[in-house]
Scaffold this active site. Structure first.
Site: not given
Length: 560
Positions: A98, A199, A256, A329-330
């Site tokens: 990440d 991210d 993302e 995870h979100d």
């Protein structure tokens, strides 16, 4: 379209804090992941995406990084990471890290220097602005609620934080900062990591005018997103990242990107553009949103979901590549969001898996998805750990007057913590995740839903995912075939075909708990059919079954 390994891969996301605890402190760690590599190899995934494992004060569960080249103490050491990387490679798998470079922690040495003086050489590594009329530089709202600006008494200026106050935004306009980031990226790639999930990467370029955003009725702050989403220099920055770093390595990249359209994605992922391989878009995840975004948790129509996913399939057909995901995870658990986590949990989890994995793009599995793990419903806000959830509760209940019951129902449905409860390994204490006290509560359904039980049951969701992954490796059409939607207005069945040469794949998915009948186009009935996978018992036949689809049933046929 060029064939590549990352198009043919299946990615599995590990959220380290919740995956496996090796030392009994209640927090998952790198040695815990190492203990479970055989499980992931058995599932058949190709790439493991690790959510952040870098040194962090953990204000936003690791997405606030204080040292990009050290490991969070709770997760282990760099030696532990090196052993994990070697073990992953020995098993023929890859690791994707990440990459969080829109912001750092306010405890990062860069920020400590930046805030120390307006004359410090690293002052412009971050975004500082003087106040305006005794208030913030503009009216932007943070993604995590409240103002996006934080006043610093020491230098009498404000810094921008689009997320938490402890996550100051980096200033990508500064070429020296960009050089530091490129050096750090090369350090990880030279170590042997196989790619980056980036991210909120489309936040990097801010409109330098820093204009006020529109204020919606009843809101305190303005929507600044038109000035920081897909900003004026974003393609320049990403092309520079590619030229300076990524083009020297055979790695995979996914960005993302909240607020992107398919047309935007063509620019970000076009094979001739030299930017990224794919993006995570949020359009299908935002379905059912309202004025307060996901917290409104309104009803959604299948025709809308199909329309969104199909739009992305068609637009990127020849000039880009899709990422395919239901969970991360979100996001809440997909079987609770789009399926039935009660009576038809197993059937709907399998159906959703088939529906996603047969689309064109690279599939992503989030830990526990392959078990049909469900949302959690903690009774009180005190049991939650997610900063977004807690900030939203504070604002919507205490400022805007939402009834607590309404807000808790929204949290039960949509909180990020739904995905962050510990992985359910077995029916022992704490679901086998830890011998200590878990950092967040374990879902009480773990005696029924766990990896050990699923592994031993060959009709389980786990084995269904395993077969989907195997099919992808056996049939090029699943990776590279053209997508065509059938019956776009049907509110119960999601049906589509994939076509490659003389072959077709027909995918039929019932999204409801009642039987459903679909009229199959005549030209498909005349083709010889082989049932590749389904989630109910099915009599063998060489034609497409005309029987109604049972509740949450899926059937995938290969037609020749």
């Amino acid at each position: 379209m060029e064939k590549t390994w990352w198009k043919e891969s299946v990615v599995y996301q590990v959220y380290p804090r919740s995956f496996m605890d090796s030392n009994g402190d209640g927090i998952g760690d790198l040695k815990g992941i190492l203990l479970k590599l055989d499980y992931l190899q058995e599932l058949g995934v190709d790439v493991i995406w690790l959510s952040p494992v870098y040194k962090s004060p953990n204000d936003d569960n690791g997405y606030d990084i204080s040292d990009y080249q050290s490991i969070m103490t709770e997760f282990g050491t760099m030696d532990d990471f090196n052993r994990l990387l070697s073990a992953v490679h020995e098993r023929g798998m890859k690791i994707m890290m990440d990459l969080v470079v829109n912001h750092t922690s306010d405890e990062h040495p860069w920020f400590l220097a930046s805030r120390s003086s307006v004359d410090d050489p690293k002052r412009d590594y971050y975004i500082w602005r003087p106040g305006k009329d005794g208030k913030e530089p503009n009216n932007w709202e943070s993604v995590f609620k409240g103002s996006a600006w934080k006043y610093d008494e020491g230098t009498d200026e404000y810094y921008l934080h689009l997320f938490s106050q402890k996550q100051p935004d980096l200033n990508w306009e500064n070429p020296q900062l960009r050089e530091e980031i490129y050096s750090m990226m090369k350090w990880w790639l030279d170590k042997g990591v196989d790619g980056f999930r980036m991210d909120v990467i489309n936040f990097l370029s801010k409109d330098q005018r820093y204009m006020d955003g529109n204020i919606l009725d009843g809101k305190q702050h303005g929507d600044g997103s038109p000035y920081f989403l897909n900003g004026p220099r974003i393609h320049e920055f990403l092309q520079e990242v590619n030229q300076r770093v990524l083009s020297d390595y055979d790695v995979m990249t996914v960005g993302e990107m909240p607020g992107v359209s398919p047309d935007d994605a063509v620019l970000y992922t076009g094979e001739d553009r030299g930017e990224l391989h794919m993006v995570f878009q949020f359009e299908h995840m935002d379905i059912g949103g309202g004025p307060e975004g996901k917290w409104n948790n309104e009803k959604w129509d299948l025709s809308d979901l199909k329309g969104i996913l199909s739009k992305w399939q068609y637009r990127l057909e020849e000039v880009g590549w899709n990422s395919l995901y239901w969970n991360n995870h979100d996001q809440p658990r997909v079987v609770s969001r789009f399926g039935d986590d009660g009576e038809y949990r197993v059937e709907s989890a399998k159906m959703l898996a088939a529906c996603l994995h047969m689309l064109k793009g690279t599939p992503y599995i989030y830990q526990g998805e392959e078990l049909g793990m469900t949302n959690i419903a903690f009774e009180s806000i005190e049991e939650y750990r997610d900063i977004e959830t807690m900030n939203s509760y504070e604002e919507l209940v205490n400022t805007y007057g939402w009834p607590k019951e309404k807000m808790m129902a929204a949290i039960h449905a949509r909180s990020r913590d739904n995905a962050r409860t510990p992985m359910q390994w077995n029916d022992g204490r704490n679901a086998g995740f830890t011998t200590g006290t878990p950092w967040i509560g374990v879902n009480a359904n773990y005696p029924e839903i766990n990896a050990e039980k699923a592994y031993n049951d060959h009709q389980s969701i786990f084995h269904f995912y395993k077969k989907l992954i195997q099919l992808r490796k056996q049939h090029d059409i699943i990776v590279y075939g053209r997508f065509d939607l059938l019956c776009p207005d049907d509110e119960q069945i999601f049906a589509y075909t994939r076509t490659l040469g003389e072959e077709k794949v027909l995918v039929l998915c019932n999204f409801k708990g009642q039987e459903a009948t679909l009229t199959i186009p005549t030209e498909l009935h005349s083709l010889k059919a082989t049932l590749l996978i389904g989630n109910y018992e099915q009599e063998e036949s060489d034609t497409v079954s005309s029987e109604p689809l049972r509740p949450y049933e899926c059937r995938v046929y290969l037609l020749k």
